[in-house]
Design a protein around this motif. Structure first.
Motif, PDB file in Angstrom:
ATOM      1  N   LEU A   1       0.902  -1.487   0.089  1.00 48.69           N
ATOM      2  CA  LEU A   1      -0.115  -0.132   0.136  1.00 48.69           C
ATOM      3  C   LEU A   1       0.485   1.064  -0.652  1.00 48.69           C
ATOM      4  CD1 LEU A   1      -2.805  -1.192   2.586  1.00 48.69           C
ATOM      5  CD2 LEU A   1      -2.376  -0.973   0.547  1.00 48.69           C
ATOM      6  N   LEU A   2       2.282   1.083   0.084  1.00 46.51           N
ATOM      7  CA  LEU A   2       2.961   1.926   0.277  1.00 46.51           C
ATOM      8  C   LEU A   2       3.140   3.125  -1.242  1.00 46.51           C
ATOM      9  CD1 LEU A   2       5.521   1.000   2.443  1.00 46.51           C
ATOM     10  CD2 LEU A   2       4.104   2.632   3.238  1.00 46.51           C
ATOM     11  N   GLY A   3       2.644   2.195  -1.849  1.00 43.15           N
ATOM     12  CA  GLY A   3       3.647   2.469  -3.626  1.00 43.15           C
ATOM     13  C   GLY A   3       4.726   3.014  -4.325  1.00 43.15           C
ATOM     14  N   ARG A   4       5.713   1.883  -3.600  1.00 43.04           N
ATOM     15  CA  ARG A   4       7.087   2.015  -3.361  1.00 43.04           C
ATOM     16  C   ARG A   4       7.401   1.042  -4.428  1.00 43.04           C
ATOM     17  NH1 ARG A   4       5.529   6.063  -2.079  1.00 43.04           N
ATOM     18  NH2 ARG A   4       6.710   7.450  -0.414  1.00 43.04           N
ATOM     19  N   GLU A   5       8.106   0.968  -4.851  1.00 41.83           N
ATOM     20  CA  GLU A   5       8.593  -0.665  -5.226  1.00 41.83           C
ATOM     21  C   GLU A   5       9.801  -1.069  -4.749  1.00 41.83           C
ATOM     22  OE1 GLU A   5       9.351  -1.877  -8.245  1.00 41.83           O
ATOM     23  OE2 GLU A   5       8.545  -0.245  -9.671  1.00 41.83           O
ATOM     24  N   LEU A   6       8.583  -2.579  -4.111  1.00 44.23           N
ATOM     25  CA  LEU A   6       8.955  -3.558  -3.061  1.00 44.23           C
ATOM     26  C   LEU A   6      10.618  -3.769  -2.530  1.00 44.23           C
ATOM     27  CD1 LEU A   6       6.176  -5.660  -1.987  1.00 44.23           C
ATOM     28  CD2 LEU A   6       6.849  -3.791  -0.975  1.00 44.23           C
ATOM     29  N   ARG A   7      11.192  -3.617  -3.705  1.00 43.95           N
ATOM     30  CA  ARG A   7      12.884  -4.490  -3.980  1.00 43.95           C
ATOM     31  C   ARG A   7      13.739  -3.038  -3.450  1.00 43.95           C
ATOM     32  NH1 ARG A   7      15.665  -1.813  -7.901  1.00 43.95           N
ATOM     33  NH2 ARG A   7      13.681  -0.610  -9.067  1.00 43.95           N
ATOM     34  N   ASN A   8      12.913  -1.863  -3.302  1.00 41.77           N
ATOM     35  CA  ASN A   8      13.705  -1.151  -2.979  1.00 41.77           C
ATOM     36  C   ASN A   8      12.702  -1.193  -0.855  1.00 41.77           C
ATOM     37  OD1 ASN A   8      15.606  -0.219  -4.626  1.00 41.77           O
ATOM     38  ND2 ASN A   8      13.415   0.864  -5.301  1.00 41.77           N
ATOM     39  N   VAL A   9      12.061  -1.853  -0.168  1.00 42.55           N
ATOM     40  CA  VAL A   9      11.739  -1.279   0.576  1.00 42.55           C
ATOM     41  C   VAL A   9      12.174  -1.696   1.696  1.00 42.55           C
ATOM     42  CG1 VAL A   9       9.110  -1.041   2.754  1.00 42.55           C
ATOM     43  CG2 VAL A   9       9.697  -0.668  -0.473  1.00 42.55           C
ATOM     44  N   VAL A  10      12.482  -1.078   3.330  1.00 39.35           N
ATOM     45  CA  VAL A  10      12.771  -2.020   4.397  1.00 39.35           C
ATOM     46  C   VAL A  10      11.929  -1.612   5.483  1.00 39.35           C
ATOM     47  CG1 VAL A  10      14.244  -2.383   5.622  1.00 39.35           C
ATOM     48  CG2 VAL A  10      15.113  -2.325   3.265  1.00 39.35           C
ATOM     49  N   ILE A  11      11.575  -2.597   5.684  1.00 35.59           N
ATOM     50  CA  ILE A  11      10.870  -2.627   7.574  1.00 35.59           C
ATOM     51  C   ILE A  11      11.248  -3.309   8.550  1.00 35.59           C
ATOM     52  CG2 ILE A  11       9.404  -4.737   6.732  1.00 35.59           C
ATOM     53  CD1 ILE A  11       6.741  -3.549   7.889  1.00 35.59           C
ATOM     54  N   LEU A  12      11.520  -2.248   9.176  1.00 41.45           N
ATOM     55  CA  LEU A  12      12.550  -2.435  10.826  1.00 41.45           C
ATOM     56  C   LEU A  12      11.328  -2.787  11.391  1.00 41.45           C
ATOM     57  CD1 LEU A  12      15.229  -2.648  11.784  1.00 41.45           C
ATOM     58  CD2 LEU A  12      14.670   0.235  11.805  1.00 41.45           C
ATOM     59  N   ASP A  13      11.678  -3.884  12.762  1.00 38.85           N
ATOM     60  CA  ASP A  13       9.616  -4.008  13.348  1.00 38.85           C
ATOM     61  C   ASP A  13      10.683  -5.186  14.638  1.00 38.85           C
ATOM     62  OD1 ASP A  13       7.240  -4.670  14.266  1.00 38.85           O
ATOM     63  OD2 ASP A  13       7.053  -3.036  12.386  1.00 38.85           O
ATOM     64  N   ASN A  14       9.745  -4.947  15.733  1.00 39.81           N
ATOM     65  CA  ASN A  14       9.869  -6.409  16.244  1.00 39.81           C
ATOM     66  C   ASN A  14       8.923  -7.180  16.440  1.00 39.81           C
ATOM     67  OD1 ASN A  14       8.147  -4.908  17.733  1.00 39.81           O
ATOM     68  ND2 ASN A  14       8.140  -4.762  19.365  1.00 39.81           N
ATOM     69  N   SER A  15       7.859  -7.453  15.131  1.00 38.38           N
ATOM     70  CA  SER A  15       6.727  -7.971  15.371  1.00 38.38           C
ATOM     71  C   SER A  15       6.400  -8.840  13.788  1.00 38.38           C
ATOM     72  CB  SER A  15       5.279  -7.169  15.656  1.00 38.38           C
ATOM     73  OG  SER A  15       4.258  -8.908  15.726  1.00 38.38           O
TER      74      SER A  15
ATOM     75  N   ASP B   1      18.551  -4.549  -5.204  1.00 41.83           N
ATOM     76  CA  ASP B   1      17.258  -5.291  -4.966  1.00 41.83           C
ATOM     77  C   ASP B   1      17.637  -5.515  -3.670  1.00 41.83           C
ATOM     78  OD1 ASP B   1      15.169  -7.046  -3.663  1.00 41.83           O
ATOM     79  OD2 ASP B   1      14.414  -7.655  -5.788  1.00 41.83           O
ATOM     80  N   VAL B   2      16.930  -5.262  -2.065  1.00 40.05           N
ATOM     81  CA  VAL B   2      17.279  -5.081  -0.889  1.00 40.05           C
ATOM     82  C   VAL B   2      16.690  -6.326  -0.564  1.00 40.05           C
ATOM     83  CG1 VAL B   2      16.870  -3.016   0.132  1.00 40.05           C
ATOM     84  CG2 VAL B   2      15.188  -4.081   0.214  1.00 40.05           C
ATOM     85  N   THR B   3      15.878  -7.422  -1.293  1.00 40.92           N
ATOM     86  CA  THR B   3      15.260  -8.447  -0.892  1.00 40.92           C
ATOM     87  C   THR B   3      16.010  -9.667  -0.595  1.00 40.92           C
ATOM     88  OG1 THR B   3      14.140  -8.600  -2.943  1.00 40.92           O
ATOM     89  CG2 THR B   3      13.001  -7.825  -1.110  1.00 40.92           C
ATOM     90  N   HIS B   4      17.408  -9.995  -1.386  1.00 41.95           N
ATOM     91  CA  HIS B   4      17.641 -11.164  -2.011  1.00 41.95           C
ATOM     92  C   HIS B   4      18.757 -10.803  -0.248  1.00 41.95           C
ATOM     93  CE1 HIS B   4      16.892 -12.034  -5.619  1.00 41.95           C
ATOM     94  NE2 HIS B   4      17.193 -10.595  -5.924  1.00 41.95           N
ATOM     95  N   ALA B   5      19.474  -9.953  -0.188  1.00 45.47           N
ATOM     96  CA  ALA B   5      19.900  -9.433   0.818  1.00 45.47           C
ATOM     97  C   ALA B   5      19.625 -10.628   2.685  1.00 45.47           C
ATOM     98  CB  ALA B   5      20.403  -8.168   1.483  1.00 45.47           C
TER      99      ALA B   5
END
Length: 129
Positions: free
Chosen positions: A65-79, A120-124
């Motif tokens: 829903l962010l409207g961003r390329e997911l390959r460039n998105v990082v979510i930092l979360d504790n859950s 692509d951040v997802t690979h790492a």
């Protein structure tokens, strides 16, 4: 009490990433906290509980829903429940419980700086799971 290094973390990450607060918390509470934490206005957007998706009875942060390329998105979360729809974008972080010796944000800064150089951040990120 703030997690140690949070302001330095924001200062380091803001030139590299578009910082977005995405919380399952209520707007009034989250804004009160963020107004004290992000005094320089480095977080560009704030998304609250109403932006979360109810999935199997759990509030989930749908990164699509962010409207961003997911390959460039990082979510930092504790859950892990929060990012269950996008585990390949997740960088888990332990919850903070007033530990003045906590170094998680400080330690993540260098890794996130390197991660930003990838196509692509997802690979790492998948390698961390």
């Amino acid at each position: 009490i703030m997690r140690p290094g949070v302001r330095e973390f924001l200062r380091t990450m803001a030139p590299i990433y578009e910082l977005v607060l995405f919380t399952a918390g209520m707007k009034q509470y989250a804004d009160a906290v963020m107004d004290k934490v992000d005094i320089e206005g480095l977080v560009r957007h704030r998304l609250y509980r109403d932006a979360c998706t109810l999935h199997n009875g759990v509030l989930v942060k749908d990164l699509g829903l962010l409207g961003r390329e997911l390959r460039n998105v990082v979510i930092l979360d504790n859950s892990p429940h929060s990012y269950m729809l996008h585990p390949s974008n997740a960088l888990p972080i332990p919850s903070f419980f007033h530990d003045r010796n906590d170094r998680h944000l400080i330690d993540l800064s260098q890794f996130l700086s390197l991660l930003a150089t990838l196509q692509d951040v997802t690979h790492a990120l998948l390698l961390l799971h």
